[in-house]
Design a protein around this motif. Structure first.
Motif, PDB file in Angstrom:
ATOM      1  N   ASN A 149       0.833  -1.200   0.000  1.00 12.07           N
ATOM      2  CA  ASN A 149       0.000   0.000   0.000  1.00 12.07           C
ATOM      3  C   ASN A 149       0.868   1.251   0.000  1.00 12.07           C
ATOM      4  O   ASN A 149       1.325   1.694   1.042  1.00 12.07           O
ATOM      5  CB  ASN A 149      -0.921   0.007   1.219  1.00 12.07           C
ATOM      6  CG  ASN A 149      -1.901   1.162   1.199  1.00 12.07           C
ATOM      7  OD1 ASN A 149      -1.972   1.916   0.241  1.00 12.07           O
ATOM      8  ND2 ASN A 149      -2.661   1.297   2.260  1.00 12.07           N
ATOM      9  N   ALA A 150       1.106   1.817  -1.175  1.00  7.63           N
ATOM     10  CA  ALA A 150       1.820   3.087  -1.275  1.00  7.63           C
ATOM     11  C   ALA A 150       0.784   4.203  -1.353  1.00  7.63           C
ATOM     12  O   ALA A 150       0.818   5.150  -0.591  1.00  7.63           O
ATOM     13  CB  ALA A 150       2.729   3.098  -2.488  1.00  7.63           C
ATOM     14  N   SER A 151      -0.163   4.060  -2.265  1.00  4.91           N
ATOM     15  CA  SER A 151      -1.276   5.020  -2.376  1.00  4.91           C
ATOM     16  C   SER A 151      -2.531   4.275  -2.796  1.00  4.91           C
ATOM     17  O   SER A 151      -3.298   4.718  -3.615  1.00  4.91           O
ATOM     18  CB  SER A 151      -0.922   6.125  -3.374  1.00  4.91           C
ATOM     19  OG  SER A 151      -0.649   5.564  -4.643  1.00  4.91           O
ATOM     20  N   GLY A 152      -2.713   3.098  -2.247  1.00  4.94           N
ATOM     21  CA  GLY A 152      -3.809   2.189  -2.573  1.00  4.94           C
ATOM     22  C   GLY A 152      -3.238   0.784  -2.655  1.00  4.94           C
ATOM     23  O   GLY A 152      -2.101   0.602  -3.095  1.00  4.94           O
ATOM     24  N   TRP A 153      -3.981  -0.209  -2.211  1.00  5.12           N
ATOM     25  CA  TRP A 153      -3.458  -1.582  -2.156  1.00  5.12           C
ATOM     26  C   TRP A 153      -3.212  -2.133  -3.544  1.00  5.12           C
ATOM     27  O   TRP A 153      -4.046  -2.000  -4.435  1.00  5.12           O
ATOM     28  CB  TRP A 153      -4.423  -2.489  -1.402  1.00  5.12           C
ATOM     29  CG  TRP A 153      -4.426  -2.222   0.065  1.00  5.12           C
ATOM     30  CD1 TRP A 153      -5.389  -1.582   0.784  1.00  5.12           C
ATOM     31  CD2 TRP A 153      -3.400  -2.568   0.990  1.00  5.12           C
ATOM     32  NE1 TRP A 153      -5.019  -1.518   2.095  1.00  5.12           N
ATOM     33  CE2 TRP A 153      -3.800  -2.107   2.262  1.00  5.12           C
ATOM     34  CE3 TRP A 153      -2.172  -3.210   0.884  1.00  5.12           C
ATOM     35  CZ2 TRP A 153      -3.035  -2.288   3.408  1.00  5.12           C
ATOM     36  CZ3 TRP A 153      -1.408  -3.399   2.024  1.00  5.12           C
ATOM     37  CH2 TRP A 153      -1.836  -2.940   3.264  1.00  5.12           C
ATOM     38  N   GLU A 154      -2.068  -2.768  -3.713  1.00  5.01           N
ATOM     39  CA  GLU A 154      -1.727  -3.440  -4.965  1.00  5.01           C
ATOM     40  C   GLU A 154      -1.203  -4.832  -4.639  1.00  5.01           C
ATOM     41  O   GLU A 154      -0.482  -5.024  -3.670  1.00  5.01           O
ATOM     42  CB  GLU A 154      -0.750  -2.592  -5.763  1.00  5.01           C
ATOM     43  CG  GLU A 154       0.614  -3.084  -5.874  1.00  5.01           C
ATOM     44  CD  GLU A 154       1.558  -2.134  -6.616  1.00  5.01           C
ATOM     45  OE1 GLU A 154       2.619  -2.635  -6.992  1.00  5.01           O
ATOM     46  OE2 GLU A 154       1.274  -0.956  -6.800  1.00  5.01           O
TER      47      GLU A 154
END
Length: 162
Positions: A149-154
């Motif tokens: 999660n940097a700017s939303g879960w991936e």
């Protein structure tokens, strides 16, 4: 592993055979779940199969007599795909240490060739005792993954489908 897949296939065949004996039931049975399973509550747990999706494995009594189906490594932690035969459900368990940007996740697909999951749940940050996700019914094709999660879960690395 093959015994689970074989048993699940035998159950699917039995359910389809039983459904074909009831007029109109075959089409209803095939449209209610991606693979064989029922939503009835197991007598020893608080849910079974499809009724376990998005439920807490500990609160529902599913976290006993469990199996680890597969594991993926994320450096200082691992993510296990945990399976409860009594609940016919799986969840992700993240064990180890990591920063707050990483977690584990469990994903469910309707078919083994589908590109995008239809259900998924994320664990907390990995801990030495293990953080876990909510469950996904084992009627889906499932896998455990590392999530970032940097700017939303991936989704990053994943186990195979089970």
């Amino acid at each position: 592993m093959s015994s689970i897949r074989t048993r699940r296939g035998a159950v699917a065949g039995t359910l389809l055979l039983l459904a074909s004996a009831v007029p109109g039931a075959a089409s209803a049975a095939s449209s209610t779940a991606p693979r064989a399973g029922t939503a009835t509550v197991h007598p020893d747990t608080g849910c079974y199969s499809t009724s376990c999706t998005n439920q807490d494995p500990v609160a529902k009594g599913c976290a006993t007599n469990i199996q680890t189906l597969d594991t993926v490594s994320g450096g200082s932690y691992v993510v296990h795909l945990r399976y409860s035969p009594g609940c016919n459900a799986v969840w992700a368990q993240a064990v180890g240490t990591s920063d707050s940007y990483h977690a584990g996740e469990v994903l469910g697909y309707q078919t083994d060739s589908e590109a995008y999951p239809v259900v998924g749940n994320i664990t907390g940050t990995p801990t030495p005792q293990g953080s876990y996700s909510l469950m996904v019914s084992f009627t889906y094709w499932t896998q455990a993954c590392i999530a970032y999660n940097a700017s939303g879960w991936e989704t990053q690395n994943c186990t195979g489908l089970h």
